[in-house]
Design an enzyme around this catalytic site. Structure first.
Site, PDB file in Angstrom:
ATOM      1  N   SER A 265       0.950   6.845   1.171  1.00 20.73           N
ATOM      2  CA  SER A 265       1.556   7.755   0.194  1.00 20.73           C
ATOM      3  C   SER A 265       1.630   9.211   0.682  1.00 20.73           C
ATOM      4  CB  SER A 265       0.813   7.665  -1.139  1.00 20.73           C
ATOM      5  OG  SER A 265       0.960   6.363  -1.673  1.00 20.73           O
ATOM      6  N   LYS A 319      -6.499   1.461 -11.399  1.00 21.03           N
ATOM      7  CA  LYS A 319      -5.273   1.291 -12.198  1.00 21.03           C
ATOM      8  C   LYS A 319      -5.582   0.951 -13.657  1.00 21.03           C
ATOM      9  CE  LYS A 319      -2.171   0.156  -8.434  1.00 21.03           C
ATOM     10  NZ  LYS A 319      -1.034  -0.588  -7.967  1.00 21.03           N
ATOM     11  N   GLY A 507       7.059  -6.231   1.597  1.00 25.72           N
ATOM     12  CA  GLY A 507       6.388  -5.361   0.623  1.00 25.72           C
ATOM     13  C   GLY A 507       6.704  -3.882   0.782  1.00 25.72           C
TER      14      GLY A 507
HETATM   15  P1  NAP Z   1      -6.272  -8.708  -7.660  1.00 26.83           P
HETATM   16  O1  NAP Z   1      -6.250  -8.162  -9.042  1.00 26.83           O
HETATM   17  O2  NAP Z   1      -7.526  -8.681  -6.893  1.00 26.83           O
HETATM   18  O3  NAP Z   1      -5.731 -10.227  -7.742  1.00 26.83           O
HETATM   19  C1  NAP Z   1      -5.666 -11.008  -6.630  1.00 26.83           C
HETATM   20  C2  NAP Z   1      -5.124 -12.390  -7.022  1.00 26.83           C
HETATM   21  O4  NAP Z   1      -4.936 -13.086  -5.797  1.00 26.83           O
HETATM   22  C3  NAP Z   1      -6.065 -13.226  -7.871  1.00 26.83           C
HETATM   23  O5  NAP Z   1      -5.318 -13.942  -8.795  1.00 26.83           O
HETATM   24  C4  NAP Z   1      -6.731 -14.135  -6.854  1.00 26.83           C
HETATM   25  O6  NAP Z   1      -7.059 -15.399  -7.369  1.00 26.83           O
HETATM   26  C5  NAP Z   1      -5.652 -14.313  -5.860  1.00 26.83           C
HETATM   27  N1  NAP Z   1      -6.138 -14.557  -4.499  1.00 26.83           N
HETATM   28  C6  NAP Z   1      -6.966 -13.778  -3.787  1.00 26.83           C
HETATM   29  N2  NAP Z   1      -7.139 -14.295  -2.570  1.00 26.83           N
HETATM   30  C7  NAP Z   1      -6.419 -15.433  -2.523  1.00 26.83           C
HETATM   31  C8  NAP Z   1      -6.201 -16.404  -1.533  1.00 26.83           C
HETATM   32  N3  NAP Z   1      -6.776 -16.291  -0.340  1.00 26.83           N
HETATM   33  N4  NAP Z   1      -5.387 -17.453  -1.815  1.00 26.83           N
HETATM   34  C9  NAP Z   1      -4.812 -17.573  -3.019  1.00 26.83           C
HETATM   35  N5  NAP Z   1      -4.995 -16.687  -4.018  1.00 26.83           N
HETATM   36  C10 NAP Z   1      -5.782 -15.614  -3.758  1.00 26.83           C
HETATM   37  O7  NAP Z   1      -5.190  -7.957  -6.744  1.00 26.83           O
HETATM   38  P2  NAP Z   1      -3.894  -7.152  -7.206  1.00 26.83           P
HETATM   39  O8  NAP Z   1      -4.289  -5.753  -7.554  1.00 26.83           O
HETATM   40  O9  NAP Z   1      -3.154  -7.934  -8.186  1.00 26.83           O
HETATM   41  O10 NAP Z   1      -3.073  -7.020  -5.817  1.00 26.83           O
HETATM   42  C11 NAP Z   1      -2.519  -8.182  -5.195  1.00 26.83           C
HETATM   43  C12 NAP Z   1      -1.776  -7.775  -3.937  1.00 26.83           C
HETATM   44  O11 NAP Z   1      -0.634  -6.977  -4.250  1.00 26.83           O
HETATM   45  C13 NAP Z   1      -2.596  -6.891  -3.007  1.00 26.83           C
HETATM   46  O12 NAP Z   1      -3.181  -7.679  -2.032  1.00 26.83           O
HETATM   47  C14 NAP Z   1      -1.609  -5.888  -2.410  1.00 26.83           C
HETATM   48  O13 NAP Z   1      -1.369  -6.149  -1.044  1.00 26.83           O
HETATM   49  C15 NAP Z   1      -0.330  -6.113  -3.172  1.00 26.83           C
HETATM   50  N6  NAP Z   1       0.225  -4.825  -3.658  1.00 26.83           N
HETATM   51  C16 NAP Z   1       1.405  -4.388  -3.132  1.00 26.83           C
HETATM   52  C17 NAP Z   1       1.972  -3.201  -3.584  1.00 26.83           C
HETATM   53  C18 NAP Z   1       3.263  -2.687  -2.975  1.00 26.83           C
HETATM   54  O14 NAP Z   1       3.674  -1.568  -3.297  1.00 26.83           O
HETATM   55  N7  NAP Z   1       3.922  -3.429  -2.127  1.00 26.83           N
HETATM   56  C19 NAP Z   1       1.339  -2.448  -4.586  1.00 26.83           C
HETATM   57  C20 NAP Z   1       0.147  -2.943  -5.107  1.00 26.83           C
HETATM   58  C21 NAP Z   1      -0.412  -4.126  -4.642  1.00 26.83           C
HETATM   59  P3  NAP Z   1      -8.346 -15.666  -8.287  1.00 26.83           P
HETATM   60  O15 NAP Z   1      -7.921 -15.282  -9.682  1.00 26.83           O
HETATM   61  O16 NAP Z   1      -8.554 -17.142  -8.142  1.00 26.83           O
HETATM   62  O17 NAP Z   1      -9.443 -14.843  -7.751  1.00 26.83           O
END
Ligand code: NAP
Length: 548
Positions: A265, A319, A507
């Site tokens: 950012s 967040k 992404g």
């Molecule tokens: P989060 O709240 O920690 O949620 C992660 C989710 O992924 C949970 O549902 C978890 O399952 C699942 N998970 C974790 N490891 C896994 C694996 N190895 N295989 C299958 N499922 C898995 O994370 P979040 O804040 O939603 O963020 C998710 C992703 O979005 C981040 O990794 C980030 O890279 C991406 N992101 C991108 C942007 C962008 O601007 N491009 C912005 C923000 C975030 P369980 O419920 O079973 O634990």
């Protein structure tokens, strides 16, 4: 005008002068020769000669510092030898000799004895020195463990001394709030002041030294050559934070999270401010985990009377905390943030007196993700969309897609979490719908698009090698695979999608769009989105290996 000073740890004369020459070329105003690694106090005339030669040959005005071991330096020889060296340097008047512009000496040593004070005082403002080349004393205090408990007393003692021209305070910042105290010290001081926070929390004081009119701030010539933890490089100061254009009126923005050191950012927003001619600077703002940390720190940033804090991006782990804080504080909260319970943007509107008149909290992640999908697929109404993951990102994208009329299925390895998500969002799903499935059902999906909202494939994460797309893809033949993970850009999920002949969206597109919406909300200018995209891709591109 705040000076930009490059510290140089002296190992030998040629290396130190070469580095000082490079520092001058790169835009520094001053160099600090740290001679404590080469001055032993053993009475070796060559050591004294080296210090004199540095002063005489420096391409920039210089500070000479022989930092004591007690304050984090390398000198542990006899105190009077160090003092005598300073006296010799300050009174240098032989053929070809030039006294240093500044001598840095610690307050604790200065007040230790009358004899020391006399000798140090002799070294500065010496009558033999040419008027505009006189040596000035920087009286300094350092604490590498944290804020000294007796800081106020020490400052009083320092200010009682007549000889020092500049007072320097540097301590390990334990939170962003320590920076505000340091910057206030600069404002309140009756004489030029250097006030720096060390460590990962200290960058704010180093960059905003320019806004608050500190005497100088330090910047390393190379990343590996910092002389204090958390010191930025000269290139970061000049090119990324554009410190030369920072004034007392410059507005302050940043990215709140933990960790934020590797956030993209600052790269995009600072470049955008420069491009738009907008008087702002954007900094990493690390805030430790926990609602109370966010509440206390963000509150102080917003309320500070001279900081002009005007907004921030908010990322993991704050967040959800941000939405709670907005509710408790009565800030304006947009509907997407209210419904999903997560937000990523703070905008502070200030009145003519600079007071925070209104604080707005919003979510740009959701429209950014929907925008990526719409760009690839056109209108989402009636389309089947599969989302893998049931965390905060999945929740936002599911809501955004359903609102656009899509039928969303959330697949998660913990099925109950997907079900809870679907239950929560269904009343808000508008023309679309949200349902839940276990992850094992994904391969049977007939979705038109698959969104990875898990950390699968994220560099340096525990699932760096994993793909969110099943080995043989989905049951549908024509699929757009959109990965929200953007580091690396080409994730295992996208690589597999390409191999299966699916269309892909990485992404970076989502990151750049959410940043662009923030930028436009803060500045009122349209975001240079193509430049944002180029900068992020260039930063994330795999470095060519040295080979050979
Ligand atoms: P989060 O709240 O920690 O949620 C992660 C989710 O992924 C949970 O549902 C978890 O399952 C699942 N998970 C974790 N490891 C896994 C694996 N190895 N295989 C299958 N499922 C898995 O994370 P979040 O804040 O939603 O963020 C998710 C992703 O979005 C981040 O990794 C980030 O890279 C991406 N992101 C991108 C942007 C962008 O601007 N491009 C912005 C923000 C975030 P369980 O419920 O079973 O634990």
């Amino acid at each position: 005008m705040t000076l930009l000073c490059v510290p140089i740890t002296v190992h030998d004369f040629a290396q130190a002068i070469d580095d000082a020459t490079l520092a001058k070329r790169a835009g520094a105003d001053l160099v600090e020769f740290r001679i404590d690694e080469v001055f032993s106090g053993s009475g070796d005339a060559l050591e004294e000669r080296l210090a004199l030669d540095l002063c005489a040959n420096s391409p920039l005005p210089c500070i000479i510092t022989c930092r004591s071991a007690a304050e984090g330096g390398g000198y542990d020889g006899p105190e009077m030898d160090r003092v005598s060296l300073y006296e010799r340097l300050g009174t240098a008047s032989g053929a070809g000799e030039v006294p240093p512009r500044y001598l840095d000496f610690e307050l604790a040593s200065y007040v230790a004895s009358e004899n020391i004070r006399q000798k140090i005082n002799l070294a500065v403002d010496h009558p033999a020195q040419l008027r505009d080349l006189r040596t000035s004393l920087i009286l300094s205090m350092h604490d590498f463990k944290g804020r000294p408990t007796d800081l106020t007393r020490r400052l009083l003692v320092a200010r009682e001394q007549e000889a020092p021209r500049v007072i320097k305070v540097a301590y390990l910042a334990r939170s962003l709030r320590d920076n505000l105290e340091l910057l206030d010290l600069v404002t309140e001081s009756d004489r030029p002041m250097i006030a720096l926070g060390m460590g990962e929390f200290g960058l704010l004081s180093r960059v905003l030294a320019f806004k608050f009119g500190a005497f100088l701030t330090f910047a390393a010539l190379r990343p590996a050559q910092t002389t204090a933890p958390g010191q930025p490089t000269l290139a970061e100061m000049l090119d990324l934070y554009r410190v030369r254009s920072i004034t007392a009126r410059t507005r302050v923005f940043g990215v709140v999270g933990m960790p934020v050191g590797h956030s993209m950012s600052p790269l995009v927003h600072n470049a955008g401010f420069a491009r738009a001619g907008f008087d702002g600077v954007y900094l990493p703002l690390p805030i430790a985990e926990g609602f109370e940390s966010l509440k206390a720190t963000l509150g102080e940033l917003i309320d500070h009377p001279r900081l002009d804090f005007s907004g921030c991006s908010v990322t993991i782990p704050h967040k959800e905390n941000l939405v709670r804080l907005a509710r408790e504080s009565g800030w304006a909260l947009d509907e997407l943030s209210q419904t999903t319970g997560a937000a990523n943007t703070v905008t502070v509107e200030r009145d003519a007196q600079g007071r925070a008149a209104r604080v707005r909290v919003s979510n740009t992640d959701i429209p950014a993700a929907v925008g990526v999908l719409e760009e690839c697929l056109g209108a989402l109404a009636g389309l089947e969309i599969a989302i893998v993951g049931a965390g905060g990102v999945a929740r936002g994208i599911a809501l955004g897609c359903a609102r656009a009329g899509a039928h969303v299925t959330v697949y998660n390895r913990t099925r109950e979490r997907a079900e809870a998500l679907a239950r929560d969002l269904t009343p808000h799903a508008g023309a679309g719908s949200v349902r839940a499935e276990g992850l094992e059902m994904l391969k049977a999906s007939r979705a038109r698009a698959l969104v990875n909202a898990t950390p699968a494939g994220m560099a340096s994460g525990p699932a760096a090698q994993e793909s969110a797309l099943p080995e043989h893809g989905l049951a549908s033949k024509e699929v757009l695979v959109f990965d929200t993970v953007y580091n690396p850009i080409r994730t295992p999920t996208l690589a597999r999608a390409e191999a299966l002949g699916y269309a892909t969206a990485d992404g970076v597109g989502m990151f750049v769009r959410q940043a662009a919406m923030q930028f436009e909300g803060w500045t009122g200018a349209s975001a240079p989105i193509a430049e944002f995209d180029r900068l992020v891709r260039a930063r994330l591109a795999p470095k060519a290996s040295g080979g050979g």
